[in-house]
Design an enzyme around this catalytic site. Structure first.
Site, PDB file in Angstrom:
ATOM      1  N   ASN A 141       0.948  -0.971   0.231  1.00 29.84           N
ATOM      2  CA  ASN A 141      -0.086  -0.329  -0.086  1.00 29.84           C
ATOM      3  C   ASN A 141       0.932   1.127   0.032  1.00 29.84           C
ATOM      4  OD1 ASN A 141      -1.810  -2.395   2.160  1.00 29.84           O
ATOM      5  ND2 ASN A 141      -2.488  -0.937   0.647  1.00 29.84           N
ATOM      6  N   TYR A 268      -7.675 -11.961 -11.121  1.00 25.92           N
ATOM      7  CA  TYR A 268      -8.239 -10.387 -10.202  1.00 25.92           C
ATOM      8  C   TYR A 268      -6.593  -9.832 -10.004  1.00 25.92           C
ATOM      9  CZ  TYR A 268      -9.590  -8.695  -5.761  1.00 25.92           C
ATOM     10  OH  TYR A 268      -9.766  -7.926  -5.203  1.00 25.92           O
ATOM     11  N   TYR A 269      -5.339 -10.191  -9.808  1.00 26.03           N
ATOM     12  CA  TYR A 269      -4.828  -9.926  -9.631  1.00 26.03           C
ATOM     13  C   TYR A 269      -3.358  -9.451 -11.093  1.00 26.03           C
ATOM     14  CZ  TYR A 269      -3.829 -10.757  -5.017  1.00 26.03           C
ATOM     15  OH  TYR A 269      -4.445 -10.283  -3.515  1.00 26.03           O
ATOM     16  N   GLN A 270      -4.622  -9.806 -12.080  1.00 20.36           N
ATOM     17  CA  GLN A 270      -3.730  -9.438 -13.326  1.00 20.36           C
ATOM     18  C   GLN A 270      -4.247  -7.854 -13.448  1.00 20.36           C
ATOM     19  OE1 GLN A 270      -3.330 -11.786 -16.769  1.00 20.36           O
ATOM     20  NE2 GLN A 270      -2.731  -9.798 -18.577  1.00 20.36           N
ATOM     21  N   HIS A 426      -1.234 -17.461  -4.640  1.00 17.21           N
ATOM     22  CA  HIS A 426      -2.673 -16.811  -4.721  1.00 17.21           C
ATOM     23  C   HIS A 426      -3.089 -17.935  -5.856  1.00 17.21           C
ATOM     24  CE1 HIS A 426      -2.327 -12.871  -2.420  1.00 17.21           C
ATOM     25  NE2 HIS A 426      -2.033 -12.476  -3.880  1.00 17.21           N
ATOM     26  N   ASP A 446     -16.880 -21.072  -9.654  1.00 16.93           N
ATOM     27  CA  ASP A 446     -15.815 -21.276  -9.307  1.00 16.93           C
ATOM     28  C   ASP A 446     -15.536 -20.194  -7.734  1.00 16.93           C
ATOM     29  OD1 ASP A 446     -13.265 -20.203  -7.632  1.00 16.93           O
ATOM     30  OD2 ASP A 446     -12.665 -21.931  -9.589  1.00 16.93           O
ATOM     31  N   HIS A 477     -13.840 -26.901  -5.709  1.00 21.10           N
ATOM     32  CA  HIS A 477     -13.355 -27.203  -6.812  1.00 21.10           C
ATOM     33  C   HIS A 477     -13.917 -27.640  -7.693  1.00 21.10           C
ATOM     34  CE1 HIS A 477     -10.300 -23.750  -4.971  1.00 21.10           C
ATOM     35  NE2 HIS A 477     -10.597 -23.021  -6.771  1.00 21.10           N
ATOM     36  N   GLU A 678     -46.391 -16.135 -15.679  1.00 18.87           N
ATOM     37  CA  GLU A 678     -46.142 -17.483 -15.096  1.00 18.87           C
ATOM     38  C   GLU A 678     -46.357 -18.299 -15.580  1.00 18.87           C
ATOM     39  OE1 GLU A 678     -49.441 -16.610 -12.510  1.00 18.87           O
ATOM     40  OE2 GLU A 678     -48.876 -16.154 -10.773  1.00 18.87           O
TER      41      GLU A 678
END
Length: 750
Positions: A141, A268-270, A426, A446, A477, A678
């Site tokens: 950070n 996600y981390y890319q 990860h 997933d 998984h 319906e």
């Protein structure tokens, strides 16, 4: 109000002019002039600018707050320092684009406050991180802070008087650059998304201050001979440092991406790492053009943006493989910057413009202005995603991620199969797992990670212990579990040594798309081979998915094949008994978090068939089963006293005391239901049965029979995957002949 803001901008645009060598990181002098001349005429940019002014002005009104750090993510001090670096970056850009000195004054005063704080504090009091920061609990950070702050500093650098510049260089920015690098080598000198942020931070502030030593340090890593605390982190623990020429920004590009742009830690981390990769690359392109950074490694940084875009569903959400938080998408601030930069430096590819339109905002820099101008014409391709296989590993030979997509009249069906490397810390133990999408919905999900990012109540926003005990484990998984244990026994170091082996990826024939891979190291003495086919036929409302999961071994084992379906069960064609008392399904490897809800057995020679409803559609799983198999309904949530996990359902095929075997299944999307009218249509599966006709080392032959009476036969060569090899099998007096690795025989019955 929007019109008033634009009018104010136009008044301010030319009010102040400075002789300057800055900005040069994300803005250039010529770029600023060009942007100013077009303000009021580029709607997407103008809207982003007006919104940014509103937010920054609100923060300026509140005043400057630089608290003594004490909190983890989600706590006040953490979030305050985070908001500070986002705000100063925006304020610096606004100073350049409007000429209003209030923004420069705000940035200057914020940095002076940090310069006063910096020498009075040691490392952050929270001791959770392997690399504790100054302003934050982890150096990551602090690197974020410096990446964003360097952009603000660049924007006001020539406006500042020399004594203030000297003070900030000496007392704030150079100490922070040294802190993140030579004082914390275990953070700076490795291949990881954390280090990418550190490299970019040190390099960018080095460019602003014209400090070539810092720039070289960022590009090539530390010379470990100059690091006093080599081999130890600041809490005394042993660390693994990467030697010279194997660290630094260029090494990150060399080793973290495959030639296709796939990032080994997953999308996600890319997504998170693409910001420092591209923002520092932009700064290098502006200041060190001789590096030709966007041409480096065959333009892999540009390819990485495209690789990310194809790893999304129709809502633009990233596939949640490895440690991922669901819902992260191309709307993130990192991708807003990345896509426009890819457009700017990647040859103005028109197909990127539809993604930028989807993002509905642009970065306030040269590339954002260019993209916004291009959007005015409205002449660009739709953001159509194709089937693709993305290689993993620096040389592209360490597994892959396969993605099959349907095309045509129906809502998209997307199948993702993971046969990559482990993905370092990860990564999850989920070789040969899959995710199945129907439009935006996960039909088979997933789980992603067990984490509530920046929510203080959930362990300070960090990874929960359940991320290790549940989310990473194989049973979490959609892939095979052998003897109730996770792949590689859940050992990341062992898993990192291996990768799955791609066997086949064929998408040239749109009616039958196939991907196939093998995994031979996850369990000792067990070879696994999974083949997934997406089959399109006019007789079916949506493509049908065929899944063939082969196991070859000399030992007898117990096998669990879970399916994490999403929705409400409609029907099952087998009898099952619900458990009056809930008990966990095991004691370790994730089983301790699964409740055993119900258990059934196959119904004579029929396949197991389960149907459920989700959203407006019906879904059916049809699987071949053997006598003695168990059909188990489970639910996540056992041994979870703090309710850290979602209570999602799972259906498990269990086969015990078996050596060689094969699981064959079909997945079907069908029908619709409207709660308004319906009326329900096509609520039943069209698949009658699925049978294994042949399974040996040479061939697997699967037959699918439909209720209408027709039948398909899928033949697969388990050894040869060459495109031209001829095959011939006679089964039940029927001769099957084909060339290549596989063949789907329509209207054939054995």
């Amino acid at each position: 109000m929007y019109q008033n803001l634009l009018l104010l901008l136009l008044i301010c645009v030319n009010s102040l002019t400075y002789a300057q060598n800055h900005p040069s990181l994300i803005l250039t002098k010529n770029g600023v002039v060009e942007i100013k001349s077009n303000i009021g005429h580029i709607p997407k940019f103008d809207a982003t600018l007006a919104n940014t002014i509103k937010k920054v002005d609100a923060e300026i009104t509140k005043g400057i707050d630089v608290p003594i750090p004490k909190d983890l993510a989600g706590g006040y001090t953490h979030e305050r320092h985070k908001l500070n670096f986002f705000t100063v970056q925006k304020a610096g850009v606004l100073f350049q684009l409007t000429g209003d000195e209030k923004y420069a004054i705000y940035v200057r005063d914020m940095f002076l406050a940090y310069a006063e704080l910096m020498p009075t504090i040691d490392r952050h009091p929270a001791t959770r991180s392997y690399a504790r920061g100054k302003f934050f609990w982890q150096c990551l950070n602090d690197a974020n802070w410096l990446v964003y702050s360097s952009q603000a500093y660049d924007c006001i650098y020539d406006w500042l008087d020399k004594p203030t510049r000297k003070k900030l260089n000496k007392e704030l920015f150079k100490p922070m650059a040294d802190f993140l690098s030579v004082e914390t080598p275990q953070f700076f000198n490795r291949i990881h998304n954390h280090s990418t942020w550190g490299n970019a931070a040190v390099g960018m502030i080095g460019i602003v201050m014209n400090d070539d030593e810092l720039i070289q340090r960022a590009l090539y890593g530390l010379d470990l001979n100059d690091v006093n605390n080599k081999g130890k982190d600041n809490d005394g623990g042993a660390i693994q440092l990467i030697g010279q020429n194997r660290a630094g920004f260029l090494a990150q590009i060399d080793l973290a991406f495959s030639p296709d742009g796939y990032y080994t830690e997953g999308p996600y981390y890319q997504r998170y790492a693409m910001y420092p990769f591209l923002i520092f690359a932009q700064a290098l392109a502006n200041n060190k053009p001789e590096l030709k950074i966007f041409k480096y490694r065959d333009e892999v940084l540009i390819k990485a943006v495209y690789a990310l875009l194809v790893q999304t569903n129709t809502a633009g959400e990233f596939f949640p493989i490895n440690d991922s938080v669901k819902g992260m998408s191309i709307l993130s601030r990192e991708l807003v910057t990345a896509v426009s930069l890819a457009y700017h430096f990647g040859g103005n590819e028109q197909k990127l413009l539809s993604f930028i339109e989807m993002q509905d905002r642009v970065p306030l820099n040269d590339s954002g202005a260019e993209a916004a101008m291009a959007l005015i014409n409205g002449n660009y391709e739709l953001n159509k995603r194709e089937s693709i296989e993305l290689s993993d590993g620096a040389n592209g030979n360490e597994g892959a991620l396969g993605i099959l997509r349907s095309s045509g009249k129906t809502e998209e069906v997307c199948l993702v199969m993971k046969y990559t490397k482990q993905g370092m810390g990860h990564g999850h133990f989920d070789k040969l797992s899959f995710i199945y999408y129907h439009g935006e919905k996960e039909v088979f999900q997933d789980y992603g990670s067990a984490r509530w990012v920046n929510i203080e109540q959930k362990d300070g926003g960090g990874y929960l212990k359940e991320n290790t005990t549940w989310a990473k484990q194989t049973i979490a998984h959609n892939t095979l579990v052998v003897n109730n244990k996770s792949q590689y026994l859940g050992n990341t170091k062992d898993a990192d040594k291996h990768h799955s082996t791609p066997f086949l990826f064929s998408v040239n024939e749109k009616s039958v798309q196939v991907m196939s891979a093998k995994e031979e190291n996850a369990y000792p003495g067990v070879q696994m081979h999974r083949t997934m086919a997406m089959i399109t036929d006019d007789a079916l409302q949506y493509p049908l998915v065929l899944d063939i999961y082969r196991v070859t071994t000399s030992d007898k084992n117990n096998y669990d094949l879970p399916f994490y379906f999403q929705g409400h069960v409609m029907s099952a064609n087998f009898n099952y008994k619900t458990n009056d008392v809930l008990r966990p399904m095991g004691k370790s490897f994730g089983y301790q978090h699964l409740w055993a809800i119900a258990k059934g057995a196959p119904n004579n020679d029929q396949p197991a068939q389960l149907s459920w409803f989700n959203g407006k559609n019906f879904y059916t799983l049809t699987s071949n089963v053997n006598k003695g198999d168990s059909l188990i309904f489970g639910r996540i949530g056992a041994n979870d006293p703090n309710y850290n996990l979602r209570t999602d359902p799972v259906f498990i095929l269990r086969r015990t005391n078996t050596s060689n075997t094969v699981f064959a299944s079909t997945y079907e999307v069908h029908g619709e239901y409207s709660p308004v009218s319906e009326i329900a249509t096509n609520t039943y599966s069209k698949v009658k049965s699925i049978s294994i006709i042949k399974n040996d080392n040479d061939y697997s032959v699967i037959q699918i029979q439909f209720l209408q009476g027709n039948s398909w036969v899928f033949a697969l060569s388990n050894k040869g995957n060459g495109g031209k090899k001829e095959h011939k099998i006679e089964l039940n007096n029927t001769l099957l002949e084909w060339s290549g690795a596989y063949k789907l025989f329509f209207n054939t019955k054995l």
